[in-house]
Design a protein around this motif. Structure first.
Motif, PDB file in Angstrom:
ATOM      1  N   THR A  45      40.394  44.369  48.612  1.00  0.00           N
ATOM      2  CA  THR A  45      39.082  44.841  48.150  1.00  0.00           C
ATOM      3  C   THR A  45      38.607  46.040  48.971  1.00  0.00           C
ATOM      4  O   THR A  45      37.984  46.961  48.433  1.00  0.00           O
ATOM      5  CB  THR A  45      38.036  43.704  48.241  1.00  0.00           C
ATOM      6  N   LYS A  82      37.665  41.210  42.368  1.00  0.00           N
ATOM      7  CA  LYS A  82      37.484  40.067  43.261  1.00  0.00           C
ATOM      8  C   LYS A  82      37.709  38.749  42.536  1.00  0.00           C
ATOM      9  O   LYS A  82      38.321  37.823  43.070  1.00  0.00           O
ATOM     10  CB  LYS A  82      36.078  40.098  43.872  1.00  0.00           C
ATOM     11  N   ARG A  83      37.202  38.650  41.316  1.00  0.00           N
ATOM     12  CA  ARG A  83      37.407  37.428  40.530  1.00  0.00           C
ATOM     13  C   ARG A  83      38.878  37.198  40.224  1.00  0.00           C
ATOM     14  O   ARG A  83      39.371  36.065  40.278  1.00  0.00           O
ATOM     15  CB  ARG A  83      36.609  37.507  39.223  1.00  0.00           C
ATOM     16  N   ILE A  84      39.580  38.289  39.915  1.00  0.00           N
ATOM     17  CA  ILE A  84      41.016  38.173  39.625  1.00  0.00           C
ATOM     18  C   ILE A  84      41.773  37.726  40.873  1.00  0.00           C
ATOM     19  O   ILE A  84      42.640  36.838  40.815  1.00  0.00           O
ATOM     20  CB  ILE A  84      41.571  39.522  39.108  1.00  0.00           C
ATOM     21  N   GLN A 107      40.623  36.067  43.482  1.00  0.00           N
ATOM     22  CA  GLN A 107      40.272  34.702  43.859  1.00  0.00           C
ATOM     23  C   GLN A 107      41.024  33.661  43.045  1.00  0.00           C
ATOM     24  O   GLN A 107      41.252  32.546  43.502  1.00  0.00           O
ATOM     25  CB  GLN A 107      38.763  34.498  43.722  1.00  0.00           C
ATOM     26  N   ARG A 108      41.414  34.014  41.836  1.00  0.00           N
ATOM     27  CA  ARG A 108      42.175  33.071  40.992  1.00  0.00           C
ATOM     28  C   ARG A 108      43.551  32.776  41.559  1.00  0.00           C
ATOM     29  O   ARG A 108      44.130  31.727  41.285  1.00  0.00           O
ATOM     30  CB  ARG A 108      42.324  33.637  39.582  1.00  0.00           C
ATOM     31  N   GLN A 133      42.584  39.195  50.850  1.00  0.00           N
ATOM     32  CA  GLN A 133      41.492  39.536  49.936  1.00  0.00           C
ATOM     33  C   GLN A 133      40.653  40.686  50.491  1.00  0.00           C
ATOM     34  O   GLN A 133      40.315  41.628  49.762  1.00  0.00           O
ATOM     35  CB  GLN A 133      40.607  38.306  49.706  1.00  0.00           C
ATOM     36  N   LYS A 171      33.735  43.751  41.387  1.00  0.00           N
ATOM     37  CA  LYS A 171      33.419  42.366  41.029  1.00  0.00           C
ATOM     38  C   LYS A 171      34.520  41.757  40.165  1.00  0.00           C
ATOM     39  O   LYS A 171      34.934  40.610  40.367  1.00  0.00           O
ATOM     40  CB  LYS A 171      32.080  42.327  40.279  1.00  0.00           C
ATOM     41  N   ILE A 172      35.014  42.533  39.213  1.00  0.00           N
ATOM     42  CA  ILE A 172      36.089  42.054  38.325  1.00  0.00           C
ATOM     43  C   ILE A 172      37.359  41.799  39.131  1.00  0.00           C
ATOM     44  O   ILE A 172      38.022  40.766  38.974  1.00  0.00           O
ATOM     45  CB  ILE A 172      36.348  43.070  37.194  1.00  0.00           C
TER      46      ILE A 172
END
Length: 275
Positions: free
Chosen positions: A61, A44-46, A48-49, A57, A41-42
């Motif tokens: 992942t 993926k957020r990085i 996406q930025r 992506q 989750k962490i």
């Protein structure tokens, strides 16, 4: 159910595998699962930025998920007392293969990070990269996207961008026009300079501080070369350049000044016996 009964159940076993050990294995598996989910989750957020492409992506992942599963298996087998040397060796080989296969990708990511931190250009800037030039429309972690004057979209790997020479034409508010003009040796220097100043005055949006200037630059084989230096707002550069190029010829025609070109004069020496 009393404590003794629970203790008896926990001691039940199938071979060397007790109920207690199965319980701890399930607990360890659950813990690995939760930690892996948090890490994914962490990450993926990085990712996406950085506005990466969807396929990239999924690739990143997916690779991380496989790695976390492999690590979880090693942790569980280690708890069971099974030798993990072969698994660790296999993980090393897989990691080496992955690193070699994505070496170019990692190089582009490093280049993208360099561009993001040093900021040699911004979205909308007109830049030149070696022999390619265009307007920056997007800066990603893998590619930099340019729109050329011919309306072509070009994707440049960030490793190539960060390692090459970058010329930013729009980072400054003013640009200097430099035009070289050849005129005949027969034309007086002051008259040529006046004709060039006349052409300069045809574009009123030129910056007057510093003033436009005309100089004799070089004495060439067939002509005298003059240079025009004039400052202009960056957004008007090409309008000013092409206007001056046209007006120089018109001004020379009005002043009857020849734009000389390379030529060779041949002098024939007659036979001394011929009278």
């Amino acid at each position: 159910m009393n404590t003794d009964a629970i203790s008896q159940i926990l001691k039940l076993s199938i071979g060397s595998l007790t109920v207690e050990k199965v319980f701890y294995i399930l607990l360890l598996t659950l813990l690995c699962y939760i930690v892996s989910k948090i890490i994914l989750k962490i990450v993926k957020r990085i990712i996406q930025r950085f506005s990466l492409d969807r396929s990239i992506q999924v690739f990143l992942t997916g690779g991380l998920k496989v790695l976390l599963i492999f690590i979880s298996i090693i942790i569980i087998t280690e708890y069971l007392g099974i030798p993990t040397t072969s698994l660790v060796a296999l993980l090393s080989i897989v990691s080496l293969a992955i690193s070699l296969s994505i070496q170019g990708l990692l190089s582009n990511v490093a280049g993208g990070m360099t561009i993001l931190f040093t900021r040699p250009f911004s979205i909308g800037d007109y830049i030149e990269l070696d022999s390619l030039s265009g307007k920056v429309t997007q800066t990603g972690l893998i590619y930099t996207q340019l729109l050329t004057p011919e309306n072509k979209t070009v994707f440049l790997p960030n490793s190539q961008v960060s390692e090459g020479r970058i010329i930013n034409y729009t980072s400054q508010t003013q640009r200097r026009i430099e035009i070289f003009v050849g005129a005949s040796y027969n034309a007086p220097v002051e008259e040529v300079k006046e004709a060039l100043h006349e052409a300069i005055r045809s574009f009123p949006d030129l910056i007057q501080e510093p003033l436009p200037a005309v100089h004799v630059r070089d004495y060439q084989d067939s002509s005298i070369q003059y240079v025009i230096h004039a400052w202009v707002p960056t957004e008007l550069y090409w309008d000013a350049y092409y206007t001056l190029m046209e007006e120089i010829k018109k001004s020379f025609d009005r002043h009857h000044i020849a734009m000389d070109y390379p030529h060779m004069n041949i002098h024939m020496i007659g036979d001394e016996n011929n009278g």
